[in-house]
Each structure stands twice: as structure tokens, then as C-alpha cells.
Design a protein around this motif. Structure first.
Motif, PDB file in Angstrom:
ATOM      1  N   VAL A 109      -6.626   3.243  -7.037  1.00 28.77           N
ATOM      2  CA  VAL A 109      -6.058   2.003  -7.563  1.00 28.77           C
ATOM      3  C   VAL A 109      -7.176   1.129  -8.124  1.00 28.77           C
ATOM      4  O   VAL A 109      -8.348   1.301  -7.780  1.00 28.77           O
ATOM      5  N   ASN A 110      -6.795   0.213  -8.967  1.00 34.76           N
ATOM      6  CA  ASN A 110      -7.718  -0.783  -9.497  1.00 34.76           C
ATOM      7  C   ASN A 110      -7.538  -2.055  -8.666  1.00 34.76           C
ATOM      8  O   ASN A 110      -6.597  -2.817  -8.883  1.00 34.76           O
ATOM      9  N   PHE A 111      -8.433  -2.242  -7.679  1.00 36.54           N
ATOM     10  CA  PHE A 111      -8.263  -3.318  -6.698  1.00 36.54           C
ATOM     11  C   PHE A 111      -9.093  -4.549  -7.063  1.00 36.54           C
ATOM     12  O   PHE A 111     -10.284  -4.434  -7.358  1.00 36.54           O
ATOM     13  N   THR A 112      -8.451  -5.707  -7.026  1.00 38.80           N
ATOM     14  CA  THR A 112      -9.126  -6.987  -7.206  1.00 38.80           C
ATOM     15  C   THR A 112      -8.859  -7.837  -5.975  1.00 38.80           C
ATOM     16  O   THR A 112      -7.697  -8.081  -5.632  1.00 38.80           O
ATOM     17  N   GLU A 113      -9.922  -8.270  -5.325  1.00 40.16           N
ATOM     18  CA  GLU A 113      -9.752  -9.187  -4.199  1.00 40.16           C
ATOM     19  C   GLU A 113      -9.623 -10.600  -4.746  1.00 40.16           C
ATOM     20  O   GLU A 113     -10.548 -11.126  -5.370  1.00 40.16           O
ATOM     21  N   GLY A 114      -8.483 -11.194  -4.553  1.00 41.15           N
ATOM     22  CA  GLY A 114      -8.240 -12.530  -5.083  1.00 41.15           C
ATOM     23  C   GLY A 114      -6.863 -13.016  -4.697  1.00 41.15           C
ATOM     24  O   GLY A 114      -6.029 -12.267  -4.180  1.00 41.15           O
ATOM     25  N   SER A 118       0.831  -1.213   0.000  1.00 42.57           N
ATOM     26  CA  SER A 118       0.000   0.000   0.000  1.00 42.57           C
ATOM     27  C   SER A 118       0.862   1.258   0.000  1.00 42.57           C
ATOM     28  O   SER A 118       0.529   2.257  -0.646  1.00 42.57           O
ATOM     29  N   ASN A 119       1.991   1.221   0.717  1.00 42.42           N
ATOM     30  CA  ASN A 119       2.928   2.349   0.652  1.00 42.42           C
ATOM     31  C   ASN A 119       3.484   2.505  -0.756  1.00 42.42           C
ATOM     32  O   ASN A 119       3.641   3.628  -1.255  1.00 42.42           O
ATOM     33  N   LEU A 120       3.772   1.386  -1.413  1.00 42.39           N
ATOM     34  CA  LEU A 120       4.291   1.437  -2.779  1.00 42.39           C
ATOM     35  C   LEU A 120       3.240   1.983  -3.738  1.00 42.39           C
ATOM     36  O   LEU A 120       3.560   2.807  -4.612  1.00 42.39           O
ATOM     37  N   ALA A 121       1.989   1.543  -3.588  1.00 41.47           N
ATOM     38  CA  ALA A 121       0.918   2.043  -4.451  1.00 41.47           C
ATOM     39  C   ALA A 121       0.804   3.559  -4.341  1.00 41.47           C
ATOM     40  O   ALA A 121       0.714   4.276  -5.355  1.00 41.47           O
ATOM     41  N   ARG A 122       0.831   4.066  -3.120  1.00 42.07           N
ATOM     42  CA  ARG A 122       0.729   5.513  -2.900  1.00 42.07           C
ATOM     43  C   ARG A 122       1.924   6.234  -3.537  1.00 42.07           C
ATOM     44  O   ARG A 122       1.759   7.265  -4.202  1.00 42.07           O
ATOM     45  N   PHE A 123       3.102   5.686  -3.353  1.00 42.12           N
ATOM     46  CA  PHE A 123       4.314   6.299  -3.889  1.00 42.12           C
ATOM     47  C   PHE A 123       4.284   6.330  -5.414  1.00 42.12           C
ATOM     48  O   PHE A 123       4.603   7.363  -6.033  1.00 42.12           O
ATOM     49  N   LEU A 124       3.902   5.222  -6.043  1.00 41.56           N
ATOM     50  CA  LEU A 124       3.865   5.163  -7.506  1.00 41.56           C
ATOM     51  C   LEU A 124       2.869   6.164  -8.074  1.00 41.56           C
ATOM     52  O   LEU A 124       3.150   6.837  -9.078  1.00 41.56           O
TER      53      LEU A 124
END
Length: 315
Positions: free
Chosen positions: A47-52, A14-20
Motif C-alpha cells: 500500500v501507499n501509506f501516509t501518516e497523517g 487494513s482488512n479492506l486494503a488486503r481484500f482490495l
């Protein structure tokens, strides 16, 4: 540029997603089964989130289609957790990695970054630890991480897939949970100290770790994605610090401004005694990244813990 992060609802992911996103990446996709991560970590992130699960190959292929890079962080973390349930660690960390690499190969993604671990060095006493030193894992988790990096590099040799296997050391920072049995040492110590409990130190506390602030890790991965960096060998993602747990507690006390009581417990099975990275390779590959020091990183982590506590009191 489009990036898929497996395990992206976890602490590092999640930190990486925010940074990117802050760095202007076009699309960040996340695949996470929420077994150890939390959808709350993704609040306010576009983000484009997929639960899987990465163990579901069909859904993994679907979410991998059309990305430029895969950052594979999904795993069952923790040495003690793997000792309790080695089969689960193997399936998630080893079979899951194979699935990620196969999905990338089948849909034509040319670049995959995988998260290995300093735990692969195991009983090797050499300090600092170079990527070219021998490894001897001491836990099922460490074995699964050695398989993770081994599969990624084998796919590079066998199929021409650009691969980069980072050996994470002790990553810490805002967003790292303390409220579970397998929490990392810094959130555990901070949570105990800020709630008036003694910090539980396993063993004598003289075991040492190479602590790396999470935003430093994110900056390196961002550069690797941007430049499609690959390497024929694993790369330590740490900067050569060497801090004992007792010294860490001293630093935490200095930041909090009060004494933290300590309670020594039995040593943990499978634990490495000393850990410190040889950082020459990461500095060669990513010379523009300047790591944040432990003192500053702890200050930012403490600030985050205090903000979480204040919100809880107001709720």
C-alpha cells in the motif's frame, strides 16, 4: 483503479486494503494518524501509506489527488469514548468527514463511501431497523455518525458527488484488537476466555447485536468501489442477525470447547438495547455478496486469536 482508505491502518481499513489488493485493485492508498490504528496491521501489504490526519486539509488533499474512490473509515470509534470526550469525537468524525468530502470535491474525485453506524438508530425500538425508520442518537458518537452520513448525502445532492453512506453494525473478525479500554465485545470476550479471566458482561447480557464478519463488509465495499455505487439514502451493512451477548458467549464456548465464566457489570451509558438490520437494501444493491454466518466467522476469529497467542509465546 486507485482507492484511498482513510483510517486504513485500523481493523476494518487494513482488512479492506488486503481484500482490495487481492481483488486486483491497482493502488491502495492509506491515510492514518495511527491514533487508534497500527502500522503493524499493514505489514506485508503493498500500500501507499501516509501518516497523517484528516484534520490536516492540505495533506488530505495531496493524498486524495488522482484516486477513483475514497473509502472514509477514519474516526474516533466507540460510544463510551465519545461520552468521556465528546469534542474529540465531533472533531474527528464530523469535521474530519467534511474535510474528506471537500478534498474530494476540490481535486475532482467523483465517488466517496463513508462509514456511519447502527448507533444512529439509538432509542428507536423497532426491529429490524430499516434505513427509512426514524433515528434518535443516544451518544455523542452516534450524533457524529449521523452527521457523517448527512454530510455525504448532502454533498451528493448539492455537488453531484456520488456518495454511499454505509451504516456498519457490529463488525468483527481477525485483526480486531482486544488490548484497550474501548475494545469491541467479541475480542474482549475472546481475550478474557483465552487468558482464564471471566468475560465481563455489561448489564444483564440480553442486549442484542447484529454481528457482521469483516470480510463480508470488505466484499460489499469492494463491489461498491468497483461499480461506483451511490445511494440517496444510507444503507445498512449488516444481514439481519440478532444475537444477545449471552448467546454470543454460548457460541464462543462451543467454538473454544470449554466453559467461559461471566461477570456482570453495570450497564454502559449510551448503549442501544437491541440492534438488528433490515438487510433488504444491501441485498438489492450487492446481490452477489453472500454473508458469512456467525458460527463460521467466530471459528476464523478464534483461529486468528490462537495464532497470535502462539506467536507471542514463541517470541
Amino acid at each position: 483503479m486507485n482507492v484511498l482508505i482513510t483510517g486504513g491502518a485500523g481493523f476494518i481499513g487494513s482488512n479492506l486494503a488486503r481484500f482490495l489488493l487481492q481483488q486486483g485493485v491497482d493502488e491502495v492508498r492509506i491515510l492514518d494518524d495511527l491514533s487508534t490504528g497500527s502500522s503493524e496491521n499493514l505489514n506485508n501489504l503493498k500500500v501507499n501509506f501516509t501518516e497523517g490526519s484528516i484534520l490536516n486539509f492540505d495533506s488530505l488533499k495531496d493524498v486524495t489527488e488522482g484516486v477513483d474512490s475514497v473509502v472514509h473509515l477514519a474516526a474516533i470509534p466507540s460510544v463510551p469514548r465519545s461520552i468521556v470526550n465528546p469534542r474529540a469525537s465531533h472533531e474527528a468524525n464530523t469535521t474530519g468527514t467534511l474535510n474528506v468530502l471537500e478534498a474530494a470535491r476540490e481535486v475532482g474525485v467523483g465517488h466517496v463511501i463513508v462509514a456511519s453506524s447502527s448507533s444512529v438508530y439509538g432509542s428507536n425500538p423497532k426491529m429490524p431497523k430499516s434505513e427509512f425508520d426514524w433515528t434518535r442518537p443516544m451518544s455523542p458518537y452516534a450524533v457524529s455518525k449521523q452527521a457523517t452520513e448527512g454530510y455525504a448525502l448532502a454533498y451528493q445532492y448539492s455537488y453531484g458527488l456520488k456518495a454511499l453512506a454505509f451504516r456498519f453494525f457490529n463488525v468483527y473478525g481477525p485483526g480486531q484488537a482486544a488490548n484497550h479500554a474501548y475494545a469491541a465485545v467479541i475480542p474482549k470476550f475472546l481475550d478474557a476466555a483465552m487468558n482464564g479471566r471471566p468475560a465481563q458482561v455489561q448489564g444483564d447480557g440480553e442486549q442484542s447485536r447484529d454481528f457482521t464478519y469483516v470480510e463480508t463488509v470488505c466484499a460489499v465495499i469492494h463491489q461498491a468501489v468497483l461499480n461506483q455505487t451511490s445511494s440517496p439514502d444510507p444503507v445498512n451493512l449488516a444481514y439481519g442477525t440478532n444475537t444477545t451477548l449471552l448467546a454470543l458467549l454460548d457460541d464462543i464456548e462451543a467454538e473454544l470447547g470449554f466453559r467461559v465464566s461471566r461477570e456482570h457489570t453495570v450497564p454502559r451509558a449510551g448503549d442501544v438495547r437491541a440492534s438488528q438490520a433490515d438487510n433488504r437494501r444491501v441485498r438489492e444493491l450487492f446481490p452477489s455478496v453472500e454473508p458469512l454466518g456467525l458460527k463460521d466467522g467466530l471459528a476464523m476469529t478464534v483461529e486468528w486469536f490462537r495464532s497470535v497467542a502462539e506467536k507471542a509465546q514463541q517470541a
